[in-house]
Design a protein around this motif. Structure first.
Motif, PDB file in Angstrom:
ATOM      1  N   UNK A  99      36.059  17.653  -3.626  1.00  0.00           N
ATOM      2  CA  UNK A  99      36.101  18.755  -2.650  1.00  0.00           C
ATOM      3  C   UNK A  99      36.241  18.209  -1.233  1.00  0.00           C
ATOM      4  N   UNK A 100      35.535  17.121  -0.957  1.00  0.00           N
ATOM      5  CA  UNK A 100      35.650  16.528   0.390  1.00  0.00           C
ATOM      6  C   UNK A 100      37.068  16.002   0.625  1.00  0.00           C
ATOM      7  N   UNK A 101      37.608  15.302  -0.376  1.00  0.00           N
ATOM      8  CA  UNK A 101      38.954  14.736  -0.217  1.00  0.00           C
ATOM      9  C   UNK A 101      39.993  15.847  -0.048  1.00  0.00           C
ATOM     10  N   UNK A 102      39.845  16.922  -0.794  1.00  0.00           N
ATOM     11  CA  UNK A 102      40.784  18.040  -0.654  1.00  0.00           C
ATOM     12  C   UNK A 102      40.734  18.573   0.776  1.00  0.00           C
ATOM     13  N   UNK A 103      39.505  18.708   1.275  1.00  0.00           N
ATOM     14  CA  UNK A 103      39.383  19.257   2.617  1.00  0.00           C
ATOM     15  C   UNK A 103      39.885  18.249   3.653  1.00  0.00           C
ATOM     16  N   UNK A 104      39.794  16.963   3.355  1.00  0.00           N
ATOM     17  CA  UNK A 104      40.302  15.939   4.276  1.00  0.00           C
ATOM     18  C   UNK A 104      41.830  15.840   4.284  1.00  0.00           C
ATOM     19  N   UNK A 105      42.440  15.982   3.081  1.00  0.00           N
ATOM     20  CA  UNK A 105      43.846  15.583   2.983  1.00  0.00           C
ATOM     21  C   UNK A 105      44.841  16.714   2.695  1.00  0.00           C
ATOM     22  N   UNK A 106      44.374  17.885   2.285  1.00  0.00           N
ATOM     23  CA  UNK A 106      45.346  18.903   1.890  1.00  0.00           C
ATOM     24  C   UNK A 106      45.944  19.583   3.125  1.00  0.00           C
ATOM     25  N   UNK A 107      47.237  19.809   3.097  1.00  0.00           N
ATOM     26  CA  UNK A 107      47.873  20.498   4.218  1.00  0.00           C
ATOM     27  C   UNK A 107      47.526  21.994   4.224  1.00  0.00           C
ATOM     28  N   UNK A 108      47.721  22.637   5.332  1.00  0.00           N
ATOM     29  CA  UNK A 108      47.524  24.090   5.424  1.00  0.00           C
ATOM     30  C   UNK A 108      48.452  24.779   4.428  1.00  0.00           C
ATOM     31  N   UNK A 109      47.977  25.880   3.855  1.00  0.00           N
ATOM     32  CA  UNK A 109      48.799  26.594   2.881  1.00  0.00           C
ATOM     33  C   UNK A 109      48.395  26.281   1.449  1.00  0.00           C
ATOM     34  N   UNK A 110      47.552  25.266   1.282  1.00  0.00           N
ATOM     35  CA  UNK A 110      47.044  24.934  -0.059  1.00  0.00           C
ATOM     36  C   UNK A 110      45.578  25.355  -0.124  1.00  0.00           C
ATOM     37  N   UNK A 111      45.222  26.065  -1.163  1.00  0.00           N
ATOM     38  CA  UNK A 111      43.831  26.517  -1.325  1.00  0.00           C
ATOM     39  C   UNK A 111      43.289  26.012  -2.663  1.00  0.00           C
ATOM     40  N   UNK A 112      41.976  26.012  -2.809  1.00  0.00           N
ATOM     41  CA  UNK A 112      41.390  25.527  -4.069  1.00  0.00           C
ATOM     42  C   UNK A 112      40.019  26.159  -4.308  1.00  0.00           C
ATOM     43  N   UNK A 113      39.598  26.095  -5.574  1.00  0.00           N
ATOM     44  CA  UNK A 113      38.285  26.640  -5.948  1.00  0.00           C
ATOM     45  C   UNK A 113      37.191  25.640  -5.603  1.00  0.00           C
ATOM     46  N   UNK A 114      35.959  26.142  -5.458  1.00  0.00           N
ATOM     47  CA  UNK A 114      34.793  25.284  -5.186  1.00  0.00           C
ATOM     48  C   UNK A 114      33.773  25.504  -6.305  1.00  0.00           C
ATOM     49  N   UNK A 115      33.997  24.922  -7.446  1.00  0.00           N
ATOM     50  CA  UNK A 115      33.179  25.223  -8.635  1.00  0.00           C
ATOM     51  C   UNK A 115      31.748  24.679  -8.512  1.00  0.00           C
ATOM     52  N   UNK A 116      30.830  25.419  -9.078  1.00  0.00           N
ATOM     53  CA  UNK A 116      29.428  24.968  -9.109  1.00  0.00           C
ATOM     54  C   UNK A 116      29.148  24.071 -10.317  1.00  0.00           C
ATOM     55  N   UNK A 117      30.153  23.870 -11.158  1.00  0.00           N
ATOM     56  CA  UNK A 117      29.944  23.038 -12.342  1.00  0.00           C
ATOM     57  C   UNK A 117      31.263  22.781 -13.053  1.00  0.00           C
ATOM     58  N   UNK A 118      31.185  22.252 -14.263  1.00  0.00           N
ATOM     59  CA  UNK A 118      32.383  22.023 -15.054  1.00  0.00           C
ATOM     60  C   UNK A 118      33.102  20.735 -14.712  1.00  0.00           C
ATOM     61  N   UNK A 119      34.407  20.722 -14.952  1.00  0.00           N
ATOM     62  CA  UNK A 119      35.193  19.497 -14.778  1.00  0.00           C
ATOM     63  C   UNK A 119      36.418  19.675 -13.893  1.00  0.00           C
ATOM     64  N   UNK A 120      36.658  20.922 -13.422  1.00  0.00           N
ATOM     65  CA  UNK A 120      37.969  21.202 -12.835  1.00  0.00           C
ATOM     66  C   UNK A 120      37.910  21.840 -11.451  1.00  0.00           C
ATOM     67  N   UNK A 121      38.931  21.514 -10.668  1.00  0.00           N
ATOM     68  CA  UNK A 121      39.245  22.252  -9.441  1.00  0.00           C
ATOM     69  C   UNK A 121      40.666  22.780  -9.608  1.00  0.00           C
ATOM     70  N   UNK A 122      40.879  24.001  -9.157  1.00  0.00           N
ATOM     71  CA  UNK A 122      42.158  24.700  -9.368  1.00  0.00           C
ATOM     72  C   UNK A 122      42.821  24.922  -8.030  1.00  0.00           C
ATOM     73  N   UNK A 123      44.004  24.385  -7.877  1.00  0.00           N
ATOM     74  CA  UNK A 123      44.715  24.489  -6.609  1.00  0.00           C
ATOM     75  C   UNK A 123      45.742  25.610  -6.630  1.00  0.00           C
ATOM     76  N   UNK A 124      45.836  26.299  -5.517  1.00  0.00           N
ATOM     77  CA  UNK A 124      46.866  27.313  -5.336  1.00  0.00           C
ATOM     78  C   UNK A 124      47.780  26.852  -4.217  1.00  0.00           C
ATOM     79  N   UNK A 125      49.056  26.670  -4.557  1.00  0.00           N
ATOM     80  CA  UNK A 125      50.059  26.244  -3.580  1.00  0.00           C
ATOM     81  C   UNK A 125      50.755  27.491  -3.032  1.00  0.00           C
ATOM     82  N   UNK A 126      51.521  27.335  -1.990  1.00  0.00           N
ATOM     83  CA  UNK A 126      52.299  28.499  -1.535  1.00  0.00           C
ATOM     84  C   UNK A 126      53.154  29.047  -2.677  1.00  0.00           C
ATOM     85  N   UNK A 127      53.355  30.363  -2.672  1.00  0.00           N
ATOM     86  CA  UNK A 127      54.060  31.066  -3.753  1.00  0.00           C
ATOM     87  C   UNK A 127      55.385  30.417  -4.148  1.00  0.00           C
TER      88      UNK A 127
END
Lengths: 408, 408
Positions: free
Chosen positions: A314-342
């Motif tokens: 989560x920290x790396x995503x917030x450090x390196x992802x460009x604007x327009x990319x979003x992602x989930x902040x899960x409280x558990x599990x194994x995955x983060x899900x990214x949403x790119x521009x349409x």
């Protein structure tokens, strides 16, 4: 020479190769940082506890039973442990409510087999677990999108099914840390799901595979526990809880379970008797021993490690992802899900990422029953150390920044 | 409360409880001499070899792999051992021709799933293995009687199917020491079966579960080996060989295999990926180690013991059975099949035998797709010492003598 295609059942058409699984075979190369897999870190397996367990079994009075044919419902001592665990979660389960499967994947197969005639409707989320679609596909269902974020009238699902000459049989979903999004249902969404199931008079398959992997926040009630409260006890419920030891103790031993009302448990036992007689007894015995002695410690151990990795991602995503990319902040599990521009297509992005960044992920469309969702991708943090995650996400961020610049 | 019956698929109607399996639960009481089971004697399991194998696996470099997710086709080292064994039997198999299943029961389930649409015809012998009927029933087939003792024109099977609006997909049978009769096909019957399959252009499922249990006589060629010879190699064959370690090393570990042409092996791999991902790796690793080190010794050990028990049963039958009762003289396997006078019903006889003689067996009708065969019964000699067999058959002989006198 036999033309095999002529000999197959109609269902075989829908039992094709999974793109993603074929992909995963290619992605696990040593020079690639892979966020594609969705598997536990083998360094965390309790090898020594298992070694002691198998030794104990094969040198003790249960050795003969461990190697012999057994009953289809599963090893009683393991089922007892599961009963206690389910009871601690507010579910009034008894031994007759527990059925052992070869992993929760087998539970999905048997539940599809028991409930789906060709053309019947299964409600699934968009996206959903790919393996559930694969299990159900063999029974030739129709899928409809279960959407708990909007206010869909329950009867709209029934009406849509009826228009397609179908009827809804069950809703399938993972309430906690779902694959692929990592997200959980809110208490209100859980109630809403049970309201829909009540209104449609259908079953609910609750896939609880990731439930023990919680890194923050309060434990939510399972759908089955809520169903018990609402309906007055497990025998009145419509929820089929599918549990697994794959994410906590070992996936390779293939031990999972279903907890549900006895009428359907009895049907599952018959299905298993006809399909593979029983799950290997020795593995059930080993899981029972390790769970009794070590389950809580083991869960704490893996949660500590995975929490650190999730935080790193989560920290790396917030450090390196460009604007327009979003992602989930899960409280558990194994995955983060990214949403790119349409406009972006993660499947097209993958070869670029592999070539220029040597970073692997799973394109999102694999998780949609209708093949949509192309602007999403799934990242798993379970098998990489924090510094590797940082480096991998940095590289992926650079790829996405470049692609977005090219699009703009 | 959900009416579960309303939610089930149509196939669930044919996934009922097996009378015989329910019966078996009741029959294993300590004061009863049971010839009802069809299971290996647990005293013959190679416990120590398995203990050493699990220790070796979990303390060695494969520990992580043993507990992790794995590929659906199975553990390569075990598949290599099977390849060697199949090659020694005249089958030009390669690694791609071997698929590991959770016992051969699972092979039957997957083969039914792949090939049978509702109403399709499966040719089976009368009687046949009850578990095969159970596995196939979930896919709602029609059955027709495969009779190799008479000269049935192959096209008669196709014509009968067509009249029923059906088509024949495969013939299923056990060529060696079949359950329930103990009998084997002659070389001529094997050729005839392959002729029929060629003429109808269908698959053949060869259930080889009992094949390693031979007590006398010459080893026969497997159907698959004959098919290889006739067709020029395994890739041209139509035979699906289902092997098992259940009768030789351990049934509880649930390890079997299919050996066949690669197109259908690939389909089986996909079916398994969707149904339970893979069979537990650790058990495949243990079976591989024990098979490599001990298979021939183990086979010899059990064959020596079972031969003695078969001999004791055949002698006792000849000593104690009244005129009018006939039985098979198997060269291997676990069973002897009795034929009573036409007017008798073994299912009605069972409670009498249990009460007055305290001897259990399985009534024959369970093994007939149409429920006929009521004047037969199955006896298993695998789990009783010779003196117990003698006593049990003496008592059963007395019951039959009395019943026959009453009928006469």
């Amino acid at each position: 020479m036999l033309d095999w295609e002529k000999i197959y059942a109609t269902r075989a058409k829908r039992m094709g190769a999974s793109e993603i699984r074929e992909l995963l075979k290619l992605l696990d190369q040593p020079d690639i940082i892979s966020f594609a897999g969705g598997i536990p870190d083998p360094a965390l397996f309790p090898n020594e506890a298992f070694q002691a367990a198998y030794n104990d079994i094969l040198s003790g009075p249960e050795a003969g039973q461990a190697l012999q044919y057994s009953v289809s419902e599963g090893y009683p001592r393991l089922r007892e442990w599961i009963v206690k665990r389910m009871r601690a979660r507010g579910i009034d389960a008894d031994l007759g409510n527990i059925f052992i499967t070869s992993g929760s994947q087998q539970a999905l197969d048997y539940l599809g087999k028991l409930m789906l005639s060709p053309g019947d409707t299964a409600l699934v989320s968009w996206p959903t677990y790919l393996g559930a679609l694969q299990a159900f596909n063999a029974y030739e269902p129709r899928y409809d999108r279960l959407d708990l974020s909007r206010n869909v009238e329950p009867q709209a699902y029934a009406a849509a099914a009826e228009r397609a000459g179908s009827r809804v049989k069950f809703a399938y979903l993972s309430a906690d840390f779902a694959n692929p999004t990592g997200e959980s249902l809110t208490p209100m969404e859980r109630e809403k799901l049970l309201d829909i199931a009540d209104a449609l008079d259908i079953a609910v398959i609750e896939d609880a595979a990731y439930r023990a992997l919680r890194y923050e926040g309060e434990r939510q009630k399972t759908l089955l526990a809520m169903d018990c409260e609402r309906s007055g006890g497990i025998e009145n419920t419509r929820t089929l809880y599918c549990g697994s030891f794959s994410k906590t103790l070992s996936p390779g031993l293939r031990v999972g379970w279903v907890c549900a009302a006895t009428p359907i448990i009895k049907r599952l036992v018959l299905a298993k008797q006809a399909a593979d007689l029983h799950s290997p007894t020795i593995n059930q015995m080993a899981i029972a021993r390790v769970a009794e002695a070590d389950f809580e410690d083991q869960a704490e151990k893996i949660n500590t490690v995975y929490r650190e990795r999730r935080d790193a991602m989560l920290k790396a995503l917030s450090d390196y992802m460009p604007a327009g990319v979003d992602w989930t902040r899960p409280e558990g599990g194994m995955f983060v899900w990214l949403t790119l521009p349409e406009s972006m297509d993660a499947a097209a992005l993958l070869p670029v990422s592999l070539k220029t960044a040597k970073v692997a992920f799973v394109p999102g469309n694999a998780f949609y029953a209708d093949g949509s969702g192309r602007n999403h991708l799934r990242l798993s943090f379970s098998c990489s150390a924090p510094e590797v995650i940082d480096e991998g996400i940095r590289r992926l961020g650079a790829v996405l920044t470049e692609e977005l610049a090219a699009v703009a």
